[in-house]
Design an enzyme around this catalytic site. Structure first.
Site, mmCIF file in Angstrom:
data_model
loop_
_atom_site.group_PDB
_atom_site.id
_atom_site.type_symbol
_atom_site.label_atom_id
_atom_site.label_comp_id
_atom_site.label_asym_id
_atom_site.label_seq_id
_atom_site.Cartn_x
_atom_site.Cartn_y
_atom_site.Cartn_z
ATOM 1 N N ASP A 222 0.835 -1.025 -0.208
ATOM 2 C CA ASP A 222 0.032 -0.006 0.006
ATOM 3 C C ASP A 222 0.968 1.387 -0.023
ATOM 4 O O ASP A 222 2.093 1.227 -0.655
ATOM 5 C CB ASP A 222 -0.930 -0.037 1.099
ATOM 6 C CG ASP A 222 -2.201 0.591 0.923
ATOM 7 O OD1 ASP A 222 -2.175 1.787 0.357
ATOM 8 O OD2 ASP A 222 -3.442 0.188 1.154
ATOM 9 N N HIS A 245 2.357 2.021 -3.128
ATOM 10 C CA HIS A 245 1.283 2.900 -3.666
ATOM 11 C C HIS A 245 1.812 4.319 -3.746
ATOM 12 O O HIS A 245 1.038 5.122 -4.012
ATOM 13 C CB HIS A 245 0.165 2.926 -3.154
ATOM 14 C CG HIS A 245 -0.749 1.719 -3.306
ATOM 15 N ND1 HIS A 245 -2.001 1.336 -2.879
ATOM 16 C CD2 HIS A 245 -0.412 0.308 -4.168
ATOM 17 C CE1 HIS A 245 -2.453 0.060 -3.129
ATOM 18 N NE2 HIS A 245 -1.473 -0.481 -3.883
#
Length: 398
Positions: A222, A245
């Site tokens: 993430d 991310h």
């Protein structure tokens, strides 16, 4: 003669005060082994760790809780302050989180520090969250009533503190969370989890100020760094991010009580093989807020899908309204000397709010190339107002 005696007496008193201060500041070591901890990788050591913490916290000088080399099984622990002096949490061994859902679902945090000042967590040791045992239980993307997996390490209302020289592996959820903190420095840490591990953000922050993250390596499933609302004066430099991310602000305005985000600086960082680079996202919702005074400078992108992206229509699931318009105002954002390669055609996307357009945007010295040969990278702007300065690749849409 009496005057000389008085001066000597004053000198002795001052010397005694200095000596007393030095004695009080001496560090006393509280070894968890002396409290019954066993480094066999199977026995739960939570109570031994808590007992060592309590004695170190009550010590009038600097207390050092010491975890020597070895592997320590550790169930959920919560270390509370305030303490009587400075606190050191020195980890030289490996701490392993439980893999039994009956044990790890008892709390949303594995290791938690609350209301502590002058805390230093360091030592070169490892926090092993053993996330592979739990990632299958992360059903939150499809199940609104899902149970939240625990964050590995969380600091609540912790001030004037440091986290350095530490490794965090395979957290079940977020690796490190800061909430309500002031003046915390995070340096020389390594955070690692597979690129497909769900919600394993590296560092997540909210309602905090004066935070510095420097010289660290973060690769997760993430956000490498996620910044939520209520942040002021955040400095990020010398960070390598990938996979993951990217470095994100948001998502913001998913609830009514949103606080401003301002004075965020990201410098001298490298992002590689991430889905996003520098991202700012706000929910498509009626809740108002402000994000302003952001600086992104001297950033290298390598095979990043969305190197520069603002998304003010963030709506990833059916619980939000994709046709609504964000009411968070983004202003005074500077992107300077951003270089490297984009794995998608659109290297710059500024998708701002129709209700509250982005203002005072600035693109300067941007050199981002699309990896596909013969096809130039593109930029896309919507409701974004500002200026651009050459050289620029892709051509600016401002």
């Amino acid at each position: 003669m009496a005057i000389m005696d008085l001066k000597f007496l004053v000198f002795l008193i001052a010397l005694l005060l200095v000596w007393e201060t030095q004695v009080q500041a001496e560090t006393k070591v509280f070894n968890v082994i002396n409290y019954g901890a066993v480094a066999d990788g199977s026995k739960d050591n939570a109570q031994a760790f808590l007992d060592a913490w309590n004695d170190a916290c009550q010590y009038e000088g600097n207390g050092r809780m010491y975890i020597p080399s070895g592997t320590y099984q550790l169930n959920h622990v919560q270390f509370k302050g305030p303490c009587n002096g400075g606190m050191e949490f020195m980890i030289q061994g490996t701490l392993k989180a439980p893999t039994d859902p009956k044990l790890f679902f008892v709390s949303e945090t594995w290791i938690n520090f609350q209301y502590v000042s002058a805390l230093t967590i360091y030592g070169g040791g490892t926090l092993d969250g053993q996330g592979a045992s739990a990632w299958k239980d992360n059903t939150c993307s499809t199940n609104p009533s899902c149970r939240t997996l625990p964050t590995a390490l969380r600091l609540d209302f912790t001030n004037t503190s440091q986290i350095r020289d530490l490794v965090s592996l395979n957290s079940k959820n977020v690796h490190l969370t800061l909430y309500g903190c002031d003046n915390v420095e995070i340096s020389n840490i390594k955070i690692s989890a597979p690129g497909d591990s769900p919600n394993t953000d590296g560092i997540k922050m909210a309602k905090s100020k004066n935070i510095r993250i420097i010289h660290s390596d973060i690769g997760t499933g993430d956000d490498c760094i996620a910044m939520l609302d209520g942040l002021y004066d955040i400095q990020i430099s010398g960070v390598t991010c990938g996979p993951g991310h990217g470095i994100s602000i948001g998502s913001l305005a998913d609830s009514r009580d949103i606080e401003d985000v301002s004075r965020i600086t990201v410098r001298n960082c490298r992002l590689h093989d991430t889905t996003n680079g520098l991202r700012l996202k706000t929910w498509a919702s009626p809740y108002k807020g402000r994000v302003f005074n952001l600086t992104y400078e001297d950033i290298v992108m390598e095979n990043v899908q969305n190197p520069i992206i603002i998304d003010q229509n963030y709506c990833p699931h059916c619980r939000c309204n994709s046709t609504a318009s964000s009411h968070v105002h983004i202003s005074n954002v500077r992107f300077k000397n951003i270089r490297g390669t984009s794995s998608s055609e659109y290297a710059v996307t500024l998708n701002c709010s129709q209700a509250r357009p982005c203002t005072d945007m600035r693109l300067e010295d941007i050199k981002l190339e699309y990896k596909s040969r013969g096809t130039p990278a593109l930029s896309s702007c919507s409701h974004a107002r500002g200026a651009s300065y050459r050289p620029l690749r892709p051509l600016s849409c401002l």
